[in-house]
Design an enzyme around this catalytic site. Structure first.
Site, short mmCIF file in Angstrom:
data_model
loop_
_atom_site.label_atom_id
_atom_site.label_comp_id
_atom_site.label_asym_id
_atom_site.label_seq_id
_atom_site.Cartn_x
_atom_site.Cartn_y
_atom_site.Cartn_z
N LYS A 1 -9.32 0.48 5.25
CA LYS A 1 -8.06 0.33 4.50
C LYS A 1 -8.17 1.04 3.15
O LYS A 1 -7.27 1.76 2.72
CB LYS A 1 -7.73 -1.15 4.32
N ASN A 2 -9.29 0.86 2.46
CA ASN A 2 -9.44 1.42 1.11
C ASN A 2 -9.76 2.92 1.09
O ASN A 2 -9.91 3.50 0.03
CB ASN A 2 -10.48 0.63 0.32
N ARG B 1 -0.66 -3.17 -5.22
CA ARG B 1 -0.92 -2.47 -6.48
C ARG B 1 -1.50 -1.08 -6.26
O ARG B 1 -1.38 -0.19 -7.11
CB ARG B 1 -1.85 -3.28 -7.36
N CYS C 1 -2.48 -10.04 -10.68
CA CYS C 1 -3.02 -10.15 -9.31
C CYS C 1 -3.86 -11.42 -9.26
O CYS C 1 -4.42 -11.83 -10.27
CB CYS C 1 -3.88 -8.92 -9.02
N ARG D 1 -6.35 -6.74 -13.73
CA ARG D 1 -6.35 -5.42 -13.06
C ARG D 1 -5.38 -4.42 -13.70
O ARG D 1 -4.49 -3.89 -13.01
CB ARG D 1 -6.07 -5.58 -11.56
N ASP E 1 -15.78 -7.20 -2.59
CA ASP E 1 -14.90 -7.52 -1.47
C ASP E 1 -15.61 -8.28 -0.36
O ASP E 1 -14.99 -8.66 0.63
CB ASP E 1 -14.29 -6.24 -0.90
N ILE F 1 -17.19 -8.02 -11.19
CA ILE F 1 -16.12 -7.00 -11.18
C ILE F 1 -14.77 -7.58 -11.58
O ILE F 1 -14.08 -7.04 -12.44
CB ILE F 1 -16.03 -6.34 -9.79
N ARG G 1 -2.93 -7.89 5.41
CA ARG G 1 -2.90 -6.72 4.53
C ARG G 1 -4.06 -5.77 4.80
O ARG G 1 -3.96 -4.58 4.58
CB ARG G 1 -2.97 -7.15 3.06
C1 EPZ Z 1 -10.61 -1.04 -5.51
O1 EPZ Z 1 -9.66 -1.63 -6.41
C2 EPZ Z 1 -10.35 -1.70 -4.15
N1 EPZ Z 1 -8.99 -1.42 -3.74
C3 EPZ Z 1 -10.58 -3.20 -4.26
O2 EPZ Z 1 -10.43 -3.78 -2.96
C4 EPZ Z 1 -11.99 -3.46 -4.74
O3 EPZ Z 1 -12.16 -4.84 -4.95
C5 EPZ Z 1 -12.24 -2.72 -6.07
O4 EPZ Z 1 -11.96 -1.32 -5.92
C6 EPZ Z 1 -13.69 -2.85 -6.52
O5 EPZ Z 1 -14.56 -2.40 -5.56
C7 EPZ Z 1 -8.71 -0.20 -3.20
O6 EPZ Z 1 -9.54 0.68 -3.05
C8 EPZ Z 1 -7.30 0.02 -2.77
P1 EPZ Z 1 -11.37 -0.96 -9.91
P2 EPZ Z 1 -9.42 -1.00 -7.86
O7 EPZ Z 1 -10.39 -0.09 -10.62
O8 EPZ Z 1 -9.62 0.46 -7.81
C9 EPZ Z 1 -11.01 -2.92 -14.27
C10 EPZ Z 1 -9.66 -5.29 -1.32
O9 EPZ Z 1 -9.92 -6.49 -1.15
N2 EPZ Z 1 -10.07 -1.82 -14.58
O10 EPZ Z 1 -12.62 -0.33 -9.44
O11 EPZ Z 1 -8.13 -1.52 -8.35
C11 EPZ Z 1 -10.45 -3.85 -13.18
O12 EPZ Z 1 -9.58 -4.80 -13.70
C12 EPZ Z 1 -9.40 -4.75 -2.74
O13 EPZ Z 1 -9.60 -4.46 -0.40
C13 EPZ Z 1 -9.52 -1.74 -15.83
O14 EPZ Z 1 -9.80 -2.57 -16.71
O15 EPZ Z 1 -10.61 -1.67 -8.69
C14 EPZ Z 1 -11.71 -4.43 -12.58
O16 EPZ Z 1 -12.12 -5.53 -13.34
C15 EPZ Z 1 -9.32 -5.84 -3.76
N3 EPZ Z 1 -8.65 -0.73 -16.10
C16 EPZ Z 1 -12.69 -3.28 -12.68
O17 EPZ Z 1 -12.19 -2.39 -13.67
C17 EPZ Z 1 -8.31 0.23 -15.17
O18 EPZ Z 1 -7.52 1.13 -15.45
C18 EPZ Z 1 -12.91 -2.49 -11.39
O19 EPZ Z 1 -11.66 -2.24 -10.83
C19 EPZ Z 1 -8.90 0.13 -13.90
C20 EPZ Z 1 -9.79 -0.90 -13.62
#
Ligand code: EPZ
Length: 418
Positions: free
Chosen positions: A22-23, A92, A116, A121, A306, A328, A398
């Site tokens: 999915k990701n 998102r 979320c 996020r 995840d 995370i 999802r």
């Molecule tokens: C991706 O989300 C995945 N989603 C998530 O999977 C996964 O949990 C996550 O990466 C971490 O591995 C997809 O790929 C669609 P991040 P993403 O940006 O990219 C902070 C699932 O269950 N951050 O790596 O949104 C954020 O809040 C989902 O399949 C900022 O502060 O995660 C988090 O604490 C859930 N500002 C950390 O960084 C930003 O602009 C990592 O988030 C971006 C992120």
């Protein structure tokens, strides 16, 4: 609203197949916005988030023909470079169209994702990176308005924090920018490399995907391509835990074992027998007697956040105390209270969950709060005595394709009740 009704206590046995990731499907689909030529994608999972992304692309101007797991997408023209709140609030990851739209059309209007269940996020890092490539960004009425009338120009961008979709969004903007972009402290997730593989087939010049430093030489335009996406390591990991927690003997097929090294190491340390049968098959066996093993979630190749909820379910059945540290997301323990309703002994302290194992779980009514939490409740229900009713399973749809059918095929007593 659909529910799952699960009767626990049956060891799972047999073969269970992994679908496409999915990701990986979500950013790969967004990348089709970068060219006017057709892109053919294979192994696309039939899950709700993918359908949402498809709908968004069609609203933007895409033609999409689906044939099972094969999808042919062509965005001959960007009719409306917009991602509306109605869609973004349900997924998102819709914000992944921001980079490609600014790169291709010179402008984009994308709703801010909002809160979320698992954390705030924000996408501030995505926006700051695009600004470094010359995009002018404003925020009004809950929307991001980004424009780059002269096109984007390459730059060196260092993420202050590793972000998966941030890295993907920036990669998709940089492939059509003038000059070179260097992404430092980039995410190394396999899904990032898979996106780079597709972009490379479309004619992009990318080096270093899968490492912390990615170099992208912008090109004039991109062409069409054909690409089969990678296996879903989170789905495969969920099935590995299902085999271990039920004391079963499961062979997970169609997976990429090395993508789950961190989980496999923990399962083996806990006493499960996990064997790589081939480059796409893993066998997990457990005869119970699991030991508690601490885990700390981290960016790839660390232990995936995840898989944290699923691992917590396993640790409720292990001898000893396991400390699970979530590094995370700031609010990713909603499943703990629901497992406690089933009899688990879990104490939360800040970003740590202290799981006092091997507690017998008993069936109960529980509510899923997010995608991976719902998977963990299914796993807990598979070992609970009696019947568990899991509400709000729309969360699981999802990201898991027909999970109840796949689990039932290896012996689980699980039913979807509409
Ligand atoms: C991706 O989300 C995945 N989603 C998530 O999977 C996964 O949990 C996550 O990466 C971490 O591995 C997809 O790929 C669609 P991040 P993403 O940006 O990219 C902070 C699932 O269950 N951050 O790596 O949104 C954020 O809040 C989902 O399949 C900022 O502060 O995660 C988090 O604490 C859930 N500002 C950390 O960084 C930003 O602009 C990592 O988030 C971006 C992120």
């Amino acid at each position: 609203m659909d529910k799952f009704v699960v009767k626990g206590g049956i060891p799972l046995r047999g073969e269970i197949a992994t679908g496409g990731a999915k990701n990986s499907a979500l950013p790969v689909l967004a990348a089709t916005l970068l060219t006017a030529q057709p892109v053919v994608l294979r192994r696309i999972p039939q899950v709700r988030d993918v359908r949402t992304m498809q709908r968004l692309l069609v609203d933007i101007g895409a033609n999409a023909d689906a044939d099972g797991e094969c999808l042919r997408i062509q965005v001959a023209d960007v009719r409306s470079p917009e991602a509306p709140y109605e869609l973004v609030k349900t997924m998102r990851a819709s914000s992944l169209v921001l980079g490609p739209l600014v790169a291709r059309a010179g402008r984009a209007r994308v709703s801010l994702p909002g809160g979320c269940a698992i954390g705030a996020r924000p996408i501030n890092l995505h926006l700051a990176a695009l600004e470094q490539l010359g995009a002018q960004i404003q925020q009004t009425h809950g929307y991001i308005e980004a424009v780059a009338p002269q096109g984007l120009r390459g730059a060196t961008v260092r993420f202050e924090r590793i972000t998966v979709t941030g890295t993907e969004d920036l990669m998709m903007a940089a492939v059509l920018a003038r000059g070179e972009t260097v992404i430092e402290n980039a995410a190394r997730e396999p899904e990032v490399s898979d996106l780079a593989a597709l972009l490379g087939k479309m004619g992009a010049q990318i080096a270093g995907a899968g490492t912390s430093t990615i170099r992208i030489q912008g090109v004039e335009r991109l062409g069409g391509a054909e690409h089969t996406i990678i296996a879903d390591r989170i789905e495969a990991g969920t099935f590995l835990v299902a085999g271990a927690i039920t004391g079963g003997d499961l062979t997970v097929t169609g997976c990429i074992p090395e993508h789950n090294t961190a989980l496999i190491t923990k399962l083996q340390a806990a006493g499960a027998d996990v064997v790589e049968l081939s480059a796409s098959k893993l066998r997990v066996r457990s005869s119970g007697g699991l030991r508690s093993v601490d885990v700390n979630t981290a960016e790839y190749p660390g232990f995936a956040t995840d898989l944290q909820a699923q691992y917590m379910a396993l640790m409720t059945q292990a001898e000893g105390i396991a400390i699970i540290t979530e590094s995370i997301f700031e609010n990713r323990f909603m499943h703990a209270q629901e497992m406690a309703r089933m009899g688990a002994n879990i104490r939360l302290e800040g970003n740590q969950a202290i799981v006092a194992g091997r507690k017998e779980l008993t069936g109960a009514g529980v509510i899923a709060s997010d995608l991976r939490a719902s998977a963990s409740l299914v796993l807990a229900a598979l070992v609970a005595r009696g019947e568990t009713v899991i509400d709000r399973v729309y969360h699981i749809d999802r990201g898991y394709e027909k999970i109840e059918g796949k689990l039932a095929a290896v012996g689980a007593q699980i039913q979807r009740v509409e």
